[in-house]
Design a protein around this motif. Structure first.
Motif, PDB file in Angstrom:
ATOM      1  N   GLY A 313       0.820  -1.205   0.000  1.00  0.00           N
ATOM      2  CA  GLY A 313       0.000   0.000   0.000  1.00  0.00           C
ATOM      3  C   GLY A 313       0.853   1.253   0.000  1.00  0.00           C
ATOM      4  O   GLY A 313       0.536   2.238  -0.677  1.00  0.00           O
ATOM      5  N   GLY A 314       1.962   1.222   0.759  1.00  0.00           N
ATOM      6  CA  GLY A 314       2.857   2.368   0.791  1.00  0.00           C
ATOM      7  C   GLY A 314       3.460   2.664  -0.567  1.00  0.00           C
ATOM      8  O   GLY A 314       3.561   3.825  -0.985  1.00  0.00           O
ATOM      9  N   ILE A 315       3.873   1.622  -1.293  1.00  0.00           N
ATOM     10  CA  ILE A 315       4.463   1.816  -2.624  1.00  0.00           C
ATOM     11  C   ILE A 315       3.442   2.426  -3.575  1.00  0.00           C
ATOM     12  O   ILE A 315       3.723   3.394  -4.292  1.00  0.00           O
ATOM     13  N   ALA A 316       2.228   1.869  -3.601  1.00  0.00           N
ATOM     14  CA  ALA A 316       1.186   2.415  -4.473  1.00  0.00           C
ATOM     15  C   ALA A 316       0.857   3.857  -4.090  1.00  0.00           C
ATOM     16  O   ALA A 316       0.677   4.723  -4.953  1.00  0.00           O
ATOM     17  N   GLY A 317       0.800   4.118  -2.789  1.00  0.00           N
ATOM     18  CA  GLY A 317       0.450   5.452  -2.314  1.00  0.00           C
ATOM     19  C   GLY A 317       1.457   6.504  -2.711  1.00  0.00           C
ATOM     20  O   GLY A 317       1.089   7.646  -3.024  1.00  0.00           O
ATOM     21  N   MET A 318       2.744   6.148  -2.706  1.00  0.00           N
ATOM     22  CA  MET A 318       3.769   7.117  -3.099  1.00  0.00           C
ATOM     23  C   MET A 318       3.555   7.599  -4.527  1.00  0.00           C
ATOM     24  O   MET A 318       3.661   8.792  -4.829  1.00  0.00           O
ATOM     25  N   LEU A 319       3.249   6.668  -5.424  1.00  0.00           N
ATOM     26  CA  LEU A 319       3.070   7.020  -6.831  1.00  0.00           C
ATOM     27  C   LEU A 319       1.794   7.823  -7.046  1.00  0.00           C
ATOM     28  O   LEU A 319       1.779   8.804  -7.792  1.00  0.00           O
ATOM     29  N   PHE A 367      -2.342   5.657   2.165  1.00  0.00           N
ATOM     30  CA  PHE A 367      -2.462   7.071   2.542  1.00  0.00           C
ATOM     31  C   PHE A 367      -1.471   7.482   3.627  1.00  0.00           C
ATOM     32  O   PHE A 367      -0.941   8.599   3.590  1.00  0.00           O
ATOM     33  N   LEU A 368      -1.218   6.617   4.602  1.00  0.00           N
ATOM     34  CA  LEU A 368      -0.402   7.006   5.747  1.00  0.00           C
ATOM     35  C   LEU A 368       1.034   7.347   5.342  1.00  0.00           C
ATOM     36  O   LEU A 368       1.534   8.439   5.629  1.00  0.00           O
ATOM     37  N   PHE A 369       1.719   6.422   4.681  1.00  0.00           N
ATOM     38  CA  PHE A 369       3.131   6.652   4.365  1.00  0.00           C
ATOM     39  C   PHE A 369       3.308   7.793   3.374  1.00  0.00           C
ATOM     40  O   PHE A 369       4.235   8.598   3.485  1.00  0.00           O
ATOM     41  N   SER A 370       2.426   7.875   2.383  1.00  0.00           N
ATOM     42  CA  SER A 370       2.571   8.933   1.384  1.00  0.00           C
ATOM     43  C   SER A 370       2.186  10.295   1.941  1.00  0.00           C
ATOM     44  O   SER A 370       2.677  11.328   1.461  1.00  0.00           O
TER      45      SER A 370
END
Length: 455
Positions: A313-319, A367-370
């Motif tokens: 989820g973090g990887i997808a959120g960054m993009l 959402f959190l990491f991005s």
């Protein structure tokens, strides 16, 4: 004299614009690999704790393991606060090389550690490099990225951190089980053998940094050109060049003071508060989310499944966040992302079927990491090259206090039997991040024109 200075600075900035375009792919690719190893090194301790506790020759107990985790976090705090000051004075390229060298050699010390005390010293030293690399790499990438893709580039860079977290989990199964816990720390030595030589050979120096350094030099020189001085220091970008811009100490202190000049003080403080709330969430939720879901009656499956899901989820959120930020602006996106994080965190307290639980965990990671990464992107957008790495470094460093407080807060909730309030507590932190970002946006709009940061 003034006209000569302006002409020289303008020429440096024009060289910077063309140089940035040519070096963008090399910078993003090499920095991504460095950040990947940063994430791998950061998460490898958690992946090896069970095997280390079972190794009687090391003499590690659970209490000592917790202390070692705190030492690494403290090292990251110090590294983040100091690296930005240093690299704003001597350059991004050398900053990346030094940080990679520090955490790589420290990983080797951990791999060879005969006792828990030596291992703890290695993790403390590793934290210095780990804490310094991220703000340096973010500043570097933001200065080479095209304007239309700057925030997406920062998001893409940070996917490397989560890819490193996934790799740590997988190596914890494949490598540690077969070759022992020390093997994964030997993998952590790779950056000093690969990334550092490449950084010194092919990584260009940031043209924006060079232009800012040239402005600082002219500001110090005054009319010395008319007195026969040889001119500003040479722009450098290849391995054989030297940075001789002057003393790094005064330049570093000037970069820190610049965070509070020209009406930028409130902007700086609100970014620091947001970073505290963001890293409280990142580390608190990452540490306690499985236990909190179990306390609510969820069947979350294996810890590895959770780790893979939240990092995916973090990887997808960054993009996603990076692309949206290039259209809407990073401050707006980070504000909205924190608010949505609060919503998904609260929804995790509702018992659902296992597939839906994992979907919610994925959305929390998205959402959190991005949200926290877009805070860094906002700082890179707001502050100029002359003190950009300092601004990012101190924003990251102040957030490290939240990184310490978040896991402690989760433990306190469980220790007092208040774990049922856990999701609400973390959601409140996300709401606080939303509020401080709203205040930061207000402060940016009210800042006088010509302040030390560029809106």
């Amino acid at each position: 004299m003034r006209q000569r200075t302006d002409a020289t600075t303008g020429a440096a900035e024009r060289r910077g614009a063309s140089g940035a375009g040519r070096g963008y792919g090399v910078v993003l690719g090499l920095c991504w690999v460095a950040v990947f190893f940063d994430g791998l090194d950061m998460f490898m301790f958690g992946a090896t704790i069970p095997a280390m506790l079972a190794d009687a020759s090391l003499g590690l107990d659970p209490g000592a393991a917790g202390t070692i985790g705190s030492l690494a976090t403290f090292g990251m705090l110090v590294g983040a606060l100091s690296a930005g000051l240093l690299t704003d004075a001597v350059g991004r390229r050398w900053g990346i090389a030094v940080c990679c060298t520090v955490f790589s050699l420290a990983s080797g010390l951990c791999a060879a550690a005969p006792t828990a005390e030596v291992f703890g010293a290695g993790r403390l030293i590793a934290g210095l490099g780990l804490g310094g690399l991220l703000p340096t790499a973010i500043a570097m990438v933001s200065e080479f990225a095209p304007d239309r893709r700057r925030n997406l580039s920062i998001g893409a860079l940070m996917t490397g951190h989560h890819a490193g977290g996934i790799a740590a989990a997988l190596l914890g199964i494949w490598l540690v089980g077969a070759l022992g816990w020390r093997s994964i720390y030997w993998v952590g030595v790779a950056p000093v053998l690969v990334i550092v030589p490449l950084a010194l050979l092919v990584l260009p120096e940031s043209p924006s940094f060079l232009a800012a350094r040239e402005r600082r030099w002219h500001g110090r020189a005054g009319d010395s050109h008319d007195a026969g001085c040889s001119g500003p220091p040479r722009d450098v970008g290849r391995s054989g060049d030297r940075h001789d811009a002057g003393r790094p100490g005064p330049a570093a202190l000037a970069g820190l003071a610049g965070l509070f000049r020209g009406g930028s003080g409130p902007v700086t403080l609100f970014f620091w508060l947001t970073s505290f709330a963001g890293l409280l969430l990142v580390y608190g939720v990452s540490t306690w989310l499985p236990a909190l879901m179990q306390a609510e009656g969820h069947d979350i499956g294996s810890s590895l499944g959770f780790l893979l899901t939240v990092n995916a989820g973090g990887i997808a959120g960054m993009l996603v966040a990076g692309r949206v930020s290039d259209a809407w602006g990073p401050v707006r996106v980070a504000t909205l992302w924190f608010l949505v994080t609060a919503l998904w965190t609260v929804l995790l307290s509702v018992r659902t079927a296992l597939p839906l639980t994992y979907a919610l965990v994925f959305l929390v990671g998205l959402f959190l990491f991005s949200a926290q990464t877009m805070v860094y992107a906002a700082v890179a957008h707001v502050f100029p090259p002359g003190n950009r790495a300092t601004a990012i470094g101190w924003t990251t460093g102040m957030g490290r206090f939240g990184a310490v407080f978040g896991p402690w807060m989760g433990g306190w909730l469980f220790a007092t039997g208040s774990q049922s309030w856990g999701f609400a507590a973390f959601a409140l932190a996300a709401v606080c991040g939303t509020a401080t970002l709203l205040c930061a946006g207000w402060a940016i709009r009210r800042r006088p024109r010509g302040g030390s940061a560029a809106a």
